[in-house]
Design an enzyme around this catalytic site. Structure first.
Site, mmCIF file in Angstrom:
data_model
loop_
_atom_site.group_PDB
_atom_site.id
_atom_site.type_symbol
_atom_site.label_atom_id
_atom_site.label_comp_id
_atom_site.label_asym_id
_atom_site.label_seq_id
_atom_site.Cartn_x
_atom_site.Cartn_y
_atom_site.Cartn_z
ATOM 1 C CG ASN A 153 -0.319 -0.045 2.507
ATOM 2 O OD1 ASN A 153 0.750 -0.632 2.659
ATOM 3 N ND2 ASN A 153 -0.917 0.578 3.489
ATOM 4 C CD GLU A 251 4.256 -1.708 13.554
ATOM 5 O OE1 GLU A 251 3.097 -1.286 13.697
ATOM 6 O OE2 GLU A 251 5.150 -1.511 14.387
ATOM 7 C CB CYS A 285 -2.444 0.202 8.133
ATOM 8 S SG CYS A 285 -1.035 1.279 8.415
ATOM 9 C CD GLU A 464 8.630 -1.740 12.720
ATOM 10 O OE1 GLU A 464 8.484 -1.012 11.734
ATOM 11 O OE2 GLU A 464 8.856 -2.961 12.642
HETATM 12 P P1 NDP Z 1 0.029 -9.350 3.303
HETATM 13 O O1 NDP Z 1 0.045 -9.804 4.710
HETATM 14 O O2 NDP Z 1 -0.687 -10.172 2.313
HETATM 15 O O3 NDP Z 1 1.508 -9.191 2.742
HETATM 16 C C1 NDP Z 1 2.492 -8.389 3.358
HETATM 17 C C2 NDP Z 1 3.856 -8.877 2.942
HETATM 18 O O4 NDP Z 1 4.042 -10.200 3.451
HETATM 19 C C3 NDP Z 1 4.028 -8.990 1.431
HETATM 20 O O5 NDP Z 1 5.366 -8.703 1.094
HETATM 21 C C4 NDP Z 1 3.701 -10.448 1.186
HETATM 22 O O6 NDP Z 1 4.253 -10.908 -0.023
HETATM 23 C C5 NDP Z 1 4.353 -11.094 2.396
HETATM 24 N N1 NDP Z 1 3.828 -12.391 2.765
HETATM 25 C C6 NDP Z 1 2.639 -12.955 2.455
HETATM 26 N N2 NDP Z 1 2.557 -14.205 2.983
HETATM 27 C C7 NDP Z 1 3.724 -14.444 3.637
HETATM 28 C C8 NDP Z 1 4.250 -15.535 4.387
HETATM 29 N N3 NDP Z 1 3.550 -16.648 4.569
HETATM 30 N N4 NDP Z 1 5.467 -15.419 4.908
HETATM 31 C C9 NDP Z 1 6.199 -14.292 4.758
HETATM 32 N N5 NDP Z 1 5.764 -13.220 4.044
HETATM 33 C C10 NDP Z 1 4.538 -13.285 3.497
HETATM 34 O O7 NDP Z 1 -0.518 -7.864 3.349
HETATM 35 P P2 NDP Z 1 -0.820 -6.926 2.134
HETATM 36 O O8 NDP Z 1 0.401 -6.805 1.282
HETATM 37 O O9 NDP Z 1 -2.097 -7.371 1.517
HETATM 38 O O10 NDP Z 1 -1.000 -5.522 2.868
HETATM 39 C C11 NDP Z 1 -2.203 -5.095 3.395
HETATM 40 C C12 NDP Z 1 -2.253 -5.332 4.886
HETATM 41 O O11 NDP Z 1 -1.167 -4.671 5.523
HETATM 42 C C13 NDP Z 1 -3.490 -4.759 5.521
HETATM 43 O O12 NDP Z 1 -4.007 -5.677 6.443
HETATM 44 C C14 NDP Z 1 -2.992 -3.519 6.233
HETATM 45 O O13 NDP Z 1 -3.773 -3.122 7.331
HETATM 46 C C15 NDP Z 1 -1.633 -3.954 6.652
HETATM 47 N N6 NDP Z 1 -0.783 -2.803 6.932
HETATM 48 C C16 NDP Z 1 -0.437 -2.535 8.225
HETATM 49 C C17 NDP Z 1 0.314 -1.412 8.534
HETATM 50 C C18 NDP Z 1 0.732 -1.110 9.943
HETATM 51 O O14 NDP Z 1 1.634 -0.296 10.115
HETATM 52 N N7 NDP Z 1 0.144 -1.732 10.955
HETATM 53 C C19 NDP Z 1 0.751 -0.482 7.482
HETATM 54 C C20 NDP Z 1 0.334 -0.872 6.162
HETATM 55 C C21 NDP Z 1 -0.407 -1.998 5.901
HETATM 56 P P3 NDP Z 1 3.366 -10.868 -1.362
HETATM 57 O O15 NDP Z 1 2.682 -9.559 -1.460
HETATM 58 O O16 NDP Z 1 4.382 -11.028 -2.400
HETATM 59 O O17 NDP Z 1 2.426 -12.001 -1.243
#
Ligand code: NDP
Length: 483
Positions: A153, A251, A285, A464
């Site tokens: 995002n 996070e 988020c 963080e």
């Molecule tokens: P995901 O959890 O799907 O993915 C996040 C990252 O983790 C990506 O790089 C993804 O790779 C990777 N990933 C996915 N599965 C695994 C696994 N089993 N092991 C290790 N890494 C993995 O989230 P999104 O990318 O869909 O992002 C949206 C989410 O992030 C929302 O829930 C949002 O709220 C949260 N978010 C939280 C923030 C915070 O600061 N608390 C800030 C921004 C977003 P790939 O994409 O290649 O599958």
């Protein structure tokens, strides 16, 4: 900027193809077309990256804070000097308006790096004096090789938010951006070369989460994981990493309440509520997706908010007048849309939006959704409990402070909250009772990088930002010296 056809991994200071030779399609949400290819990396690429990081660690961890400061500052400068290229790449990859990439994503990315580069120069640790008998001091040492995994995002912004403190503190990093938005991480790798980041200090692996991401989490030599992403993925990461006793910073997702009292500054509130609802298509988020409005101003709020939402311009991310660009991927657009359908089934009324927009011309095939406002749902409907992460908000009236606090806290998430009121005492009282890691009063997304950042409950573990990040990325050791 000419699109890069084949993105490469960055291992040991070199841009290299994946061991398997396999690539994934990189689709631009702008028009749904494949415009580049990403390494479909696996455990073998991660192994090489970890080995490169281990080789770089002895020198990087002992070269001194000033040297790390100089290199990281150069890296920040290079990003700033190439802002236009980075911003263009970010918008093409993620579908967000170029105005946002230029004013938020890329500037925040270089300021993250600059912030932690300078912070390490001032980072101090505690000492505890034992009344003329002995002194304890805390040595804060780099941990070793760190895994950093970030979402799509705010691609470069959140990638640098992790990498910068990890590197500044003297660690070496193996990082994975989201496979949906890899381009600015690829540009960062090239910038590292120019900035003189020593080979192996930062390694960037592209690919799928459950494959490349999981290989990072599973690797026994990676001692800490900093992850930003969804709660379900966070749980999976914790399940793998916890038995290996890795340090974890998670996070995760949110379902943030926006609480509007009748005595607020209405104009300022409505302006910021539009931002907190629909900035980046609601894919931040920290966006406030549940809007609670005190009953005396509910109808006035509803009329004005819906009117302004209808005015928002959805379309070409590269036009300066665009408010909402494309949704990051087709599957995400379908997920968001399924929640609009769910809201209808649950009895919600769509006040505006609610549809997928079929664009024509050069945007044809892209992923566009109209910003959607829903009313008439109880606070505990599924639509109001589950994270949607799109341009969809619900509005609900409330009568008392106690009632709205209980509504706000009724979900499993606890990332952020916003309060609008001119009554400072009430603002304080409500802020104390809200279950959220970040509370904004009469503002939204006002960020000071020195403050602790993170969520409660299912929104995460650890904090963080500022010193919290430098503490996370170092191992404290108490040394006791008897006189
Ligand atoms: P995901 O959890 O799907 O993915 C996040 C990252 O983790 C990506 O790089 C993804 O790779 C990777 N990933 C996915 N599965 C695994 C696994 N089993 N092991 C290790 N890494 C993995 O989230 P999104 O990318 O869909 O992002 C949206 C989410 O992030 C929302 O829930 C949002 O709220 C949260 N978010 C939280 C923030 C915070 O600061 N608390 C800030 C921004 C977003 P790939 O994409 O290649 O599958």
């Amino acid at each position: 900027m000419k699109p890069v056809k084949y993105i490469k991994n960055y291992i040991g200071g070199a841009l290299v193809p994946p061991d398997s030779g396999d690539y994934l399609d990189n689709v631009s949400p702008f028009n749904g077309e494949v415009y580049s290819h990403i390494p479909d990396s696996d455990a073998s690429d991660v192994k090489k990256a970890v080995e490169a990081a281990e080789r770089a660690f002895p020198e990087w961890s002992t070269c001194g804070a000033e040297k790390r400061f100089r290199i990281l500052t150069r890296l920040a400068d290079i990003i700033e000097q190439n802002l236009e290229d980075f911003a263009h790449a970010e918008s093409l990859d993620s579908g967000k308006p170029i105005t946002m990439s230029r004013s938020v994503d890329i500037p925040r990315a270089h300021s993250n790096i600059r912030f932690f580069a300078t912070a390490i120069m001032h980072f101090a640790s505690e000492s505890h004096h034992m009344e003329g008998d002995a002194i304890n001091f805390t040595l804060r040492q780099p941990i070793g090789v760190i895994g950093c995994i970030s979402p799509w995002n705010l691609p470069l912004y959140l990638f640098t938010w992790k990498i910068a403190p990890a590197l500044a503190a003297g660690n070496c990093v193996v990082a994975k951006p989201s496979e949906i938005t890899p381009m600015t991480a690829f540009l960062l790798a090239k910038a590292c070369d120019e900035a003189g980041v020593p080979p192996g200090v930062l390694n960037i692996i592209h690919g799928l989460g459950p494959k490349a991401g999981q290989a990072i989490v599973e690797h026994p030599k990676i001692k800490a994981i900093s992850f930003t992403g969804g709660t379900t993925t966070g749980r999976e990461i914790a399940r793998i990493a916890a038995p290996m006793f890795k340090k974890l910073s998670l996070e995760l997702g949110g379902k943030n309440p926006n609480i509007i009292f009748a005595d607020c500054d209405f104009d300022k509130m409505i302006f910021d509520t539009l931002r907190s609802s629909f900035s980046n298509n609601g894919q931040i988020c920290l966006c406030g997706s549940r809007i609670f409005v005190e009953r005396p101003i509910y109808e006035k709020f509803k009329e004005e908010f819906v009117k302004r939402t209808r005015f928002l311009k959805i379309g070409d991310p590269f036009l300066p007048i665009t408010d909402l660009g494309a949704i990051s991927s087709k599957s995400h657009m379908e997920k968001v849309f399924s929640y609009i359908e769910l809201a209808k089934v649950e009895g919600g009324e769509i006040l505006c939006g609610g549809n997928i927009i079929e664009q024509e011309g050069k945007l044809e095939g892209g992923f566009y959704l109209s910003p959607t406002v829903i009313e008439g749902l109880p606070h505990d409907a599924r639509t109001n409990r589950e994270e949607i992460f799109g341009p969809v908000v619900t509005i609900m009236p409330f009568d008392t402070e106690e009632e709205v606090i209980s509504y706000a806290n009724s979900v499993v998430y606890g990332l952020s909250a916003t309060i609008w009121t001119k009554d400072v005492t009430r603002a304080n009282r409500v802020a104390e009772k809200l279950e959220a890691g970040v509370v904004w009063v009469n503002c939204w997304l006002k960020r000071d990088l020195r403050t602790p950042f993170g969520g409660m409950k299912s929104s995460g573990v650890g904090r963080e930002g500022g010193l919290e990040a430098l503490r996370f990325f170092t191992e404290p050791k108490n040394v006791c010296i008897k006189y």
